[in-house]
Design a protein around this motif. Structure first.
Motif, PDB file in Angstrom:
ATOM      1  N   ALA A   1      25.237  23.115   6.028  1.00 13.02           N
ATOM      2  CA  ALA A   1      24.458  21.878   6.156  1.00 13.02           C
ATOM      3  C   ALA A   1      24.503  21.152   4.818  1.00 13.02           C
ATOM      4  CB  ALA A   1      23.022  22.186   6.555  1.00 13.02           C
ATOM      5  N   SER A   2      25.340  20.138   4.743  1.00 10.10           N
ATOM      6  CA  SER A   2      25.525  19.439   3.473  1.00 10.10           C
ATOM      7  C   SER A   2      24.695  18.166   3.366  1.00 10.10           C
ATOM      8  CB  SER A   2      27.004  19.080   3.290  1.00 10.10           C
ATOM      9  OG  SER A   2      27.467  18.278   4.364  1.00 10.10           O
ATOM     10  N   THR A   3      23.857  17.867   4.370  1.00 13.77           N
ATOM     11  CA  THR A   3      23.017  16.668   4.338  1.00 13.77           C
ATOM     12  C   THR A   3      21.591  17.045   4.735  1.00 13.77           C
ATOM     13  OG1 THR A   3      23.475  16.100   6.653  1.00 13.77           O
ATOM     14  CG2 THR A   3      24.972  15.223   4.974  1.00 13.77           C
ATOM     15  N   PRO A   4      20.611  16.208   4.407  1.00 17.01           N
ATOM     16  CA  PRO A   4      19.216  16.515   4.776  1.00 17.01           C
ATOM     17  C   PRO A   4      19.011  16.657   6.274  1.00 17.01           C
ATOM     18  CG  PRO A   4      19.294  14.784   3.128  1.00 17.01           C
ATOM     19  CD  PRO A   4      20.701  15.009   3.554  1.00 17.01           C
ATOM     20  N   ARG A   5      19.631  15.783   7.062  1.00 16.18           N
ATOM     21  CA  ARG A   5      19.439  15.868   8.512  1.00 16.18           C
ATOM     22  C   ARG A   5      20.041  17.158   9.069  1.00 16.18           C
ATOM     23  NH1 ARG A   5      20.086  10.209   7.929  1.00 16.18           N
ATOM     24  NH2 ARG A   5      18.398   9.003   8.919  1.00 16.18           N
ATOM     25  N   ALA A   6      21.213  17.530   8.576  1.00 19.34           N
ATOM     26  CA  ALA A   6      21.841  18.766   9.046  1.00 19.34           C
ATOM     27  C   ALA A   6      21.011  19.979   8.653  1.00 19.34           C
ATOM     28  CB  ALA A   6      23.253  18.885   8.479  1.00 19.34           C
ATOM     29  N   ALA A   7      20.437  19.966   7.458  1.00 17.65           N
ATOM     30  CA  ALA A   7      19.612  21.099   7.018  1.00 17.65           C
ATOM     31  C   ALA A   7      18.334  21.191   7.833  1.00 17.65           C
ATOM     32  CB  ALA A   7      19.289  20.956   5.539  1.00 17.65           C
ATOM     33  N   ALA A   8      17.773  20.030   8.206  1.00 16.60           N
ATOM     34  CA  ALA A   8      16.537  20.046   8.990  1.00 16.60           C
ATOM     35  C   ALA A   8      16.750  20.646  10.372  1.00 16.60           C
ATOM     36  CB  ALA A   8      15.986  18.625   9.114  1.00 16.60           C
ATOM     37  N   ARG A   9      17.993  20.674  10.847  1.00  8.86           N
ATOM     38  CA  ARG A   9      18.281  21.258  12.160  1.00  8.86           C
ATOM     39  C   ARG A   9      18.464  22.766  12.104  1.00  8.86           C
ATOM     40  NH1 ARG A   9      21.405  16.342  12.666  1.00  8.86           N
ATOM     41  NH2 ARG A   9      23.266  17.430  11.947  1.00  8.86           N
ATOM     42  N   LEU A  10      18.506  23.325  10.906  1.00  2.94           N
ATOM     43  CA  LEU A  10      18.654  24.776  10.770  1.00  2.94           C
ATOM     44  C   LEU A  10      17.304  25.448  11.038  1.00  2.94           C
ATOM     45  CD1 LEU A  10      20.846  25.063   7.534  1.00  2.94           C
ATOM     46  CD2 LEU A  10      21.587  25.395   9.889  1.00  2.94           C
ATOM     47  N   ASP A  11      17.269  26.391  11.948  1.00  9.11           N
ATOM     48  CA  ASP A  11      16.041  27.137  12.178  1.00  9.11           C
ATOM     49  C   ASP A  11      16.073  28.424  11.359  1.00  9.11           C
ATOM     50  OD1 ASP A  11      17.850  28.740  13.483  1.00  9.11           O
ATOM     51  OD2 ASP A  11      17.139  28.261  15.495  1.00  9.11           O
ATOM     52  N   ARG A  12      15.015  29.203  11.477  1.00  8.26           N
ATOM     53  CA  ARG A  12      14.914  30.413  10.677  1.00  8.26           C
ATOM     54  C   ARG A  12      16.029  31.409  11.011  1.00  8.26           C
ATOM     55  NH1 ARG A  12       9.459  33.849  10.767  1.00  8.26           N
ATOM     56  NH2 ARG A  12       8.637  31.816  10.135  1.00  8.26           N
ATOM     57  N   THR A  13      16.385  31.518  12.282  1.00  9.06           N
ATOM     58  CA  THR A  13      17.438  32.459  12.674  1.00  9.06           C
ATOM     59  C   THR A  13      18.765  32.108  12.025  1.00  9.06           C
ATOM     60  OG1 THR A  13      16.342  32.809  14.802  1.00  9.06           O
ATOM     61  CG2 THR A  13      18.650  33.466  14.633  1.00  9.06           C
ATOM     62  N   ALA A  14      19.097  30.824  12.024  1.00  8.96           N
ATOM     63  CA  ALA A  14      20.353  30.396  11.408  1.00  8.96           C
ATOM     64  C   ALA A  14      20.334  30.635   9.900  1.00  8.96           C
ATOM     65  CB  ALA A  14      20.596  28.913  11.703  1.00  8.96           C
ATOM     66  N   LEU A  15      19.200  30.371   9.260  1.00  3.92           N
ATOM     67  CA  LEU A  15      19.104  30.592   7.808  1.00  3.92           C
ATOM     68  C   LEU A  15      19.195  32.078   7.472  1.00  3.92           C
ATOM     69  CD1 LEU A  15      16.313  28.007   6.967  1.00  3.92           C
ATOM     70  CD2 LEU A  15      18.679  27.949   6.164  1.00  3.92           C
ATOM     71  N   VAL A  16      18.581  32.924   8.279  1.00  4.10           N
ATOM     72  CA  VAL A  16      18.675  34.373   8.062  1.00  4.10           C
ATOM     73  C   VAL A  16      20.125  34.821   8.148  1.00  4.10           C
ATOM     74  CG1 VAL A  16      18.145  36.620   9.070  1.00  4.10           C
ATOM     75  CG2 VAL A  16      16.333  34.933   8.758  1.00  4.10           C
ATOM     76  N   ALA A  17      20.854  34.319   9.134  1.00  5.38           N
ATOM     77  CA  ALA A  17      22.261  34.695   9.290  1.00  5.38           C
ATOM     78  C   ALA A  17      23.089  34.239   8.085  1.00  5.38           C
ATOM     79  CB  ALA A  17      22.823  34.098  10.576  1.00  5.38           C
ATOM     80  N   LEU A  18      22.833  33.030   7.602  1.00  2.00           N
ATOM     81  CA  LEU A  18      23.570  32.528   6.444  1.00  2.00           C
ATOM     82  C   LEU A  18      23.266  33.333   5.182  1.00  2.00           C
ATOM     83  CD1 LEU A  18      23.149  28.693   7.057  1.00  2.00           C
ATOM     84  CD2 LEU A  18      25.264  30.003   7.233  1.00  2.00           C
ATOM     85  N   LEU A  19      21.991  33.629   4.967  1.00  2.00           N
ATOM     86  CA  LEU A  19      21.607  34.391   3.775  1.00  2.00           C
ATOM     87  C   LEU A  19      22.167  35.807   3.827  1.00  2.00           C
ATOM     88  CD1 LEU A  19      17.884  33.224   3.437  1.00  2.00           C
ATOM     89  CD2 LEU A  19      19.814  32.523   2.025  1.00  2.00           C
ATOM     90  N   SER A  20      22.150  36.422   4.999  1.00  2.00           N
ATOM     91  CA  SER A  20      22.699  37.778   5.140  1.00  2.00           C
ATOM     92  C   SER A  20      24.199  37.777   4.880  1.00  2.00           C
ATOM     93  CB  SER A  20      22.400  38.329   6.532  1.00  2.00           C
ATOM     94  OG  SER A  20      21.000  38.404   6.767  1.00  2.00           O
ATOM     95  N   ALA A  21      24.887  36.782   5.416  1.00  2.00           N
ATOM     96  CA  ALA A  21      26.330  36.702   5.192  1.00  2.00           C
ATOM     97  C   ALA A  21      26.668  36.476   3.724  1.00  2.00           C
ATOM     98  CB  ALA A  21      26.919  35.576   6.036  1.00  2.00           C
TER      99      ALA A  21
END
Length: 321
Positions: free
Chosen positions: A45-65
């Motif tokens: 998510a390289s923009t504010p709108r794209a980041a706002a669409r990330l939920d907790r599950t998606a962020l957990v997956a990104l951080l784990s990866a």
């Protein structure tokens, strides 16, 4: 490494144009935008709108990866709250264009980080194979990068190349030049020297002040005598380069007491000032603990064996009132 720094500055500047919250989301204490976690989230998510669409599950997956192991849920929630804060947004078409630019800057940073990591591994491998590697690593405060830079400048045959420690000090720019005319005597900075070795010795001297009791005592003495910070470090650098030359020519290990003329067994021997009660890694761990629900400052202080005031001051950045 210079390219990595340039790419990092370009990415930060690009984000500050459209999305300042992304820069503040990853402060320098956790690696900043250069960290693998920040780059993984920004790639998704390289923009504010794209980041706002990330939920907790998606962020957990990104951080784990990206390799995060502790407090993943808490970190994901922290980022989600930052990304959902109300903010002034650009026109969607402008934001998409800026997001494409951020993606290119991020790709440049990823390439620079990988290249820097490869260079550091190659540097460490060649440094470990050098004949003087065991001697240089015995000097407190000289790590892989500084040690490799020093050996690259001094070389493997210091006697054949320089002939004496004083000649090496002059080549390094840490031996002063004395001008005398009649009753006038002036001591000047030596400019005809190796700029690379001079810069490396300046960084080395600064590092030794915090790791060597003798160096710290000598630096404090020079400062008390009226020397400026740079002048005191230059004099420390001269002592360091003379010690290195002696160790390389005699193949004797570095001895801090012999280098600065004191007996470590004496009661009045120099000692290093007390360090901070928590290092950077412990501070990050303490912040992760405090982010967990139900964790108190008292329990965190007990875990690290420090006072609650230390947690308030060094972890939370404030004094207890």
């Amino acid at each position: 490494m210079a390219r990595r720094t340039e790419a990092l500055h370009a990415l930060r500047a690009g984000l500050m144009r459209i999305w300042p919250a992304a820069v503040s989301a990853w402060p320098a204490s956790v690696g900043g935008l250069r960290s693998a976690q920040a780059r993984a989230v920004l790639a998704a998510a390289s923009t504010p709108r794209a980041a706002a669409r990330l939920d907790r599950t998606a962020l957990v997956a990104l951080l784990s990866a990206a390799g995060r192991k502790r407090s993943i849920q808490n970190e994901a929630e922290r980022l989600r709250m930052i990304f959902h804060r109300p903010a002034m947004l650009l026109d969607p078409r402008v934001e998409d264009a800026e997001g494409l630019r951020i993606s290119h800057l991020l790709a440049a940073l990823d390439h620079a980080v990988r290249r820097a990591d490869d260079l550091e591994r190659d540097l460490e491998r060649h440094y470990a194979a050098h004949r003087f590697h065991p001697l240089v690593t015995g000097v407190p405060g000289i790590g892989t990068v500084l040690g490799a830079y020093l050996l690259a400048e001094i070389g493997g045959r210091p006697v054949d190349r320089f002939g004496s420690g004083r000649s090496l000090a002059a080549y390094a720019g840490v031996a002063p030049v004395t001008w005398a005319s009649g009753q006038t005597v002036r001591v000047a900075f030596r400019r005809a020297s190796s700029r690379n070795l001079r810069s490396t010795l300046h960084t080395t001297a600064f590092s030794l002040v915090g790791h060597s009791p003798g160096t710290h005592a000598y630096y404090t003495m020079r400062r008390s005598a009226g020397d400026a910070h740079a002048t005191a470090l230059r004099k420390v650098g001269r002592k360091v380069v003379l010690c290195l030359y002696h160790c390389m020519t005699t193949e004797l290990p570095y001895d801090d007491g012999a280098a600065f003329g004191y007996d470590p067994a004496d009661n009045g021997a120099p000692s290093l000032p007390r360090r901070l009660p928590l290092d950077e890694e412990q501070i990050v761990l303490a912040r992760d603990m405090l982010a967990a629900p139900g964790t108190t400052v008292t329990a965190t202080a007990r875990t690290f064996g420090v006072s609650t005031q230390t947690i308030y001051r060094h972890v939370l950045g404030r004094y207890r009132t």
